[in-house]
Design a protein around this motif. Structure first.
Motif, PDB file in Angstrom:
ATOM      1  N   ARG A  44     -54.028   8.238 -86.460  1.00 29.18           N
ATOM      2  CA  ARG A  44     -53.844   7.480 -85.217  1.00 29.18           C
ATOM      3  C   ARG A  44     -53.540   5.999 -85.477  1.00 29.18           C
ATOM      4  NH1 ARG A  44     -56.247  10.470 -80.668  1.00 29.18           N
ATOM      5  NH2 ARG A  44     -56.591   8.477 -79.676  1.00 29.18           N
ATOM      6  N   VAL A  45     -52.680   5.752 -86.471  1.00 29.42           N
ATOM      7  CA  VAL A  45     -52.263   4.386 -86.775  1.00 29.42           C
ATOM      8  C   VAL A  45     -51.268   3.944 -85.710  1.00 29.42           C
ATOM      9  CG1 VAL A  45     -51.109   2.899 -88.461  1.00 29.42           C
ATOM     10  CG2 VAL A  45     -52.644   4.731 -89.234  1.00 29.42           C
ATOM     11  N   LEU A  46     -51.505   2.777 -85.126  1.00 28.78           N
ATOM     12  CA  LEU A  46     -50.612   2.271 -84.084  1.00 28.78           C
ATOM     13  C   LEU A  46     -49.244   1.951 -84.675  1.00 28.78           C
ATOM     14  CD1 LEU A  46     -53.073  -0.068 -82.178  1.00 28.78           C
ATOM     15  CD2 LEU A  46     -52.236   2.172 -81.460  1.00 28.78           C
ATOM     16  N   PRO A  47     -48.171   2.343 -83.986  1.00 29.62           N
ATOM     17  CA  PRO A  47     -46.825   2.054 -84.495  1.00 29.62           C
ATOM     18  C   PRO A  47     -46.499   0.566 -84.367  1.00 29.62           C
ATOM     19  CG  PRO A  47     -46.704   3.094 -82.342  1.00 29.62           C
ATOM     20  CD  PRO A  47     -48.152   3.072 -82.723  1.00 29.62           C
ATOM     21  N   THR A  48     -45.471   0.147 -85.067  1.00 27.80           N
ATOM     22  CA  THR A  48     -44.999  -1.235 -84.963  1.00 27.80           C
ATOM     23  C   THR A  48     -44.556  -1.475 -83.528  1.00 27.80           C
ATOM     24  OG1 THR A  48     -44.262  -1.106 -87.234  1.00 27.80           O
ATOM     25  CG2 THR A  48     -43.376  -2.899 -85.918  1.00 27.80           C
ATOM     26  N   PRO A  49     -44.985  -2.585 -82.946  1.00 23.36           N
ATOM     27  CA  PRO A  49     -44.752  -2.801 -81.511  1.00 23.36           C
ATOM     28  C   PRO A  49     -43.340  -3.287 -81.184  1.00 23.36           C
ATOM     29  CG  PRO A  49     -45.848  -4.687 -82.441  1.00 23.36           C
ATOM     30  CD  PRO A  49     -45.715  -3.676 -83.551  1.00 23.36           C
ATOM     31  N   ALA A  58     -54.666  -7.254 -81.798  1.00 24.89           N
ATOM     32  CA  ALA A  58     -55.957  -7.348 -82.484  1.00 24.89           C
ATOM     33  C   ALA A  58     -56.335  -6.001 -83.098  1.00 24.89           C
ATOM     34  CB  ALA A  58     -57.031  -7.815 -81.513  1.00 24.89           C
ATOM     35  N   LEU A  59     -56.125  -4.918 -82.359  1.00 19.71           N
ATOM     36  CA  LEU A  59     -56.442  -3.587 -82.869  1.00 19.71           C
ATOM     37  C   LEU A  59     -55.550  -3.243 -84.057  1.00 19.71           C
ATOM     38  CD1 LEU A  59     -57.995  -0.946 -82.686  1.00 19.71           C
ATOM     39  CD2 LEU A  59     -56.386  -0.187 -80.916  1.00 19.71           C
ATOM     40  N   ARG A  60     -54.262  -3.550 -83.926  1.00 22.07           N
ATOM     41  CA  ARG A  60     -53.316  -3.283 -85.014  1.00 22.07           C
ATOM     42  C   ARG A  60     -53.705  -4.075 -86.269  1.00 22.07           C
ATOM     43  NH1 ARG A  60     -49.347  -4.006 -82.292  1.00 22.07           N
ATOM     44  NH2 ARG A  60     -48.860  -1.875 -81.772  1.00 22.07           N
ATOM     45  N   ALA A  61     -54.092  -5.343 -86.113  1.00 16.13           N
ATOM     46  CA  ALA A  61     -54.496  -6.167 -87.257  1.00 16.13           C
ATOM     47  C   ALA A  61     -55.729  -5.567 -87.936  1.00 16.13           C
ATOM     48  CB  ALA A  61     -54.767  -7.595 -86.801  1.00 16.13           C
ATOM     49  N   GLN A  62     -56.664  -5.077 -87.116  1.00 20.96           N
ATOM     50  CA  GLN A  62     -57.870  -4.437 -87.654  1.00 20.96           C
ATOM     51  C   GLN A  62     -57.496  -3.197 -88.466  1.00 20.96           C
ATOM     52  OE1 GLN A  62     -60.635  -2.916 -84.678  1.00 20.96           O
ATOM     53  NE2 GLN A  62     -61.999  -4.639 -85.137  1.00 20.96           N
ATOM     54  N   GLN A  63     -56.579  -2.387 -87.904  1.00 23.62           N
ATOM     55  CA  GLN A  63     -56.154  -1.177 -88.603  1.00 23.62           C
ATOM     56  C   GLN A  63     -55.468  -1.514 -89.925  1.00 23.62           C
ATOM     57  OE1 GLN A  63     -53.715   1.230 -85.973  1.00 23.62           O
ATOM     58  NE2 GLN A  63     -55.506   2.441 -85.385  1.00 23.62           N
ATOM     59  N   TYR A  64     -54.572  -2.493 -89.914  1.00 21.59           N
ATOM     60  CA  TYR A  64     -53.818  -2.808 -91.127  1.00 21.59           C
ATOM     61  C   TYR A  64     -54.690  -3.451 -92.188  1.00 21.59           C
ATOM     62  CZ  TYR A  64     -49.567  -0.988 -89.252  1.00 21.59           C
ATOM     63  OH  TYR A  64     -48.623  -0.120 -88.768  1.00 21.59           O
ATOM     64  N   LYS A  65     -55.722  -4.159 -91.791  1.00 21.51           N
ATOM     65  CA  LYS A  65     -56.674  -4.705 -92.764  1.00 21.51           C
ATOM     66  C   LYS A  65     -57.377  -3.559 -93.481  1.00 21.51           C
ATOM     67  CE  LYS A  65     -60.654  -7.641 -93.353  1.00 21.51           C
ATOM     68  NZ  LYS A  65     -62.009  -7.431 -93.095  1.00 21.51           N
ATOM     69  N   THR A  66     -57.856  -2.583 -92.722  1.00 18.33           N
ATOM     70  CA  THR A  66     -58.529  -1.425 -93.308  1.00 18.33           C
ATOM     71  C   THR A  66     -57.569  -0.614 -94.163  1.00 18.33           C
ATOM     72  OG1 THR A  66     -60.076  -1.317 -91.459  1.00 18.33           O
ATOM     73  CG2 THR A  66     -59.844   0.669 -92.787  1.00 18.33           C
ATOM     74  N   VAL A  79     -50.869   8.446 -90.663  1.00 14.36           N
ATOM     75  CA  VAL A  79     -50.345   9.291 -89.583  1.00 14.36           C
ATOM     76  C   VAL A  79     -50.258   8.415 -88.340  1.00 14.36           C
ATOM     77  CG1 VAL A  79     -50.771  11.294 -88.123  1.00 14.36           C
ATOM     78  CG2 VAL A  79     -51.336  11.386 -90.559  1.00 14.36           C
ATOM     79  N   THR A  80     -49.047   8.214 -87.855  1.00 17.02           N
ATOM     80  CA  THR A  80     -48.820   7.355 -86.697  1.00 17.02           C
ATOM     81  C   THR A  80     -49.379   8.000 -85.432  1.00 17.02           C
ATOM     82  OG1 THR A  80     -46.822   6.539 -87.723  1.00 17.02           O
ATOM     83  CG2 THR A  80     -47.033   6.156 -85.380  1.00 17.02           C
ATOM     84  N   HIS A  81     -49.919   7.160 -84.568  1.00 18.17           N
ATOM     85  CA  HIS A  81     -50.433   7.623 -83.272  1.00 18.17           C
ATOM     86  C   HIS A  81     -49.249   8.095 -82.432  1.00 18.17           C
ATOM     87  CE1 HIS A  81     -52.630   7.894 -79.585  1.00 18.17           C
ATOM     88  NE2 HIS A  81     -53.707   7.301 -80.082  1.00 18.17           N
ATOM     89  N   HIS A  82     -49.339   9.313 -81.916  1.00 11.22           N
ATOM     90  CA  HIS A  82     -48.252   9.889 -81.120  1.00 11.22           C
ATOM     91  C   HIS A  82     -48.523   9.838 -79.625  1.00 11.22           C
ATOM     92  CE1 HIS A  82     -45.804  11.456 -84.438  1.00 11.22           C
ATOM     93  NE2 HIS A  82     -46.955  11.585 -85.062  1.00 11.22           N
ATOM     94  N   GLY A  83     -49.591   9.182 -79.212  1.00 12.07           N
ATOM     95  CA  GLY A  83     -49.892   9.057 -77.791  1.00 12.07           C
ATOM     96  C   GLY A  83     -50.619  10.248 -77.211  1.00 12.07           C
ATOM     97  N   GLN A  84     -50.861  11.265 -78.024  1.00  9.61           N
ATOM     98  CA  GLN A  84     -51.601  12.441 -77.569  1.00  9.61           C
ATOM     99  C   GLN A  84     -52.209  13.126 -78.780  1.00  9.61           C
ATOM    100  OE1 GLN A  84     -48.499  14.847 -75.853  1.00  9.61           O
ATOM    101  NE2 GLN A  84     -48.178  15.955 -77.742  1.00  9.61           N
ATOM    102  N   ASP A  85     -53.223  13.940 -78.528  1.00  6.49           N
ATOM    103  CA  ASP A  85     -53.815  14.718 -79.610  1.00  6.49           C
ATOM    104  C   ASP A  85     -52.909  15.904 -79.917  1.00  6.49           C
ATOM    105  OD1 ASP A  85     -56.021  13.079 -79.784  1.00  6.49           O
ATOM    106  OD2 ASP A  85     -57.170  14.231 -78.325  1.00  6.49           O
ATOM    107  N   PRO A  86     -52.793  16.278 -81.185  1.00  4.68           N
ATOM    108  CA  PRO A  86     -51.951  17.435 -81.515  1.00  4.68           C
ATOM    109  C   PRO A  86     -52.544  18.722 -80.959  1.00  4.68           C
ATOM    110  CG  PRO A  86     -53.098  16.611 -83.468  1.00  4.68           C
ATOM    111  CD  PRO A  86     -53.406  15.679 -82.351  1.00  4.68           C
ATOM    112  N   ARG A  87     -51.656  19.571 -80.496  1.00  8.47           N
ATOM    113  CA  ARG A  87     -52.055  20.891 -79.994  1.00  8.47           C
ATOM    114  C   ARG A  87     -51.126  21.924 -80.607  1.00  8.47           C
ATOM    115  NH1 ARG A  87     -55.454  20.876 -75.503  1.00  8.47           N
ATOM    116  NH2 ARG A  87     -55.750  18.822 -74.628  1.00  8.47           N
ATOM    117  N   GLY A  88     -51.695  22.765 -81.420  1.00  5.05           N
ATOM    118  CA  GLY A  88     -50.910  23.834 -82.011  1.00  5.05           C
ATOM    119  C   GLY A  88     -50.274  23.444 -83.340  1.00  5.05           C
TER     120      GLY A  88
END
Length: 191
Positions: A44-49, A58-66, A79-88
């Protein structure tokens, strides 16, 4: 299956401060259990805006630091965040998480013979990420009780170390080195 030499573990976590602590703590527990860490899937990594609102930045900076910290320590796959949970299975395949790579080296606790130079045998226990104040070590007969943070493992000593006394231990660069000196009262006597 857990004790098979080619068994490894892959962790999945959403990058951030709490996950960084949890991954480090889990890596310590795996090492204490002599299990190899195959890698970390950063989920669920946020994509480049295109346009960045302050809270997303702020959330993206936190993610990229980690992510930067994980990349220095673990084999990491994002794994980039796709805006929904995977199903199937189709959604899971779209995540493109790599399958297991070559089996990581098994976690080994080698004994180094320093009898000629220091009159010691040294048992090296890899414990990545553990702090000195979180360590505990107790000799109980032919066993050693090792505590690392919230984890504890009772390990039977190799035969050569059973005939030795623990003379000390030190933690350096993620490895606990336990020093043993031969105890003449425990070694077989020549007849």
């Amino acid at each position: 299956m857990i004790e098979a030499p080619d068994t490894s573990v892959r962790l999945v976590a959403e990058p951030g401060p709490a996950a960084a602590d949890a991954v480090a703590r889990t890596a310590t527990g795996l090492a204490l259990g002599a299990l190899a860490l195959d890698g970390v899937v950063a989920n669920r990594v946020l994509p480049t805006p295109h346009d960045d609102t302050p809270w997303l930045a702020a959330l993206r900076a936190q993610q990229y630091k980690t992510l930067g910290e994980w990349a220095q320590t673990y084999r990491t796959h994002e794994v980039t965040h796709h805006g929904q949970d995977p199903r199937g299975t189709d959604d899971l395949a779209a995540l493109r998480v790599p399958g297991p790579g070559p089996a990581p080296d098994p976690v080994d606790w080698p004994v180094t013979d320093a009898l000629a130079t220091d009159s010691l045998l040294i048992w090296s226990v890899p414990l990545p990420g553990v702090a000195r104040e979180d360590l505990g070590l107790i000799r109980r007969g032919d066993e050693l009780v090792v505590t690392a943070g919230p984890f504890r493992r009772i390990v039977t000593l190799p035969s050569a170390l059973r005939r030795c006394a623990v003379t000390g231990a030190g933690l350096r660069e993620g490895t606990l080195r336990i020093r043993f000196a031969p105890d003449p009262d425990l070694w077989p006597q020549n007849r």
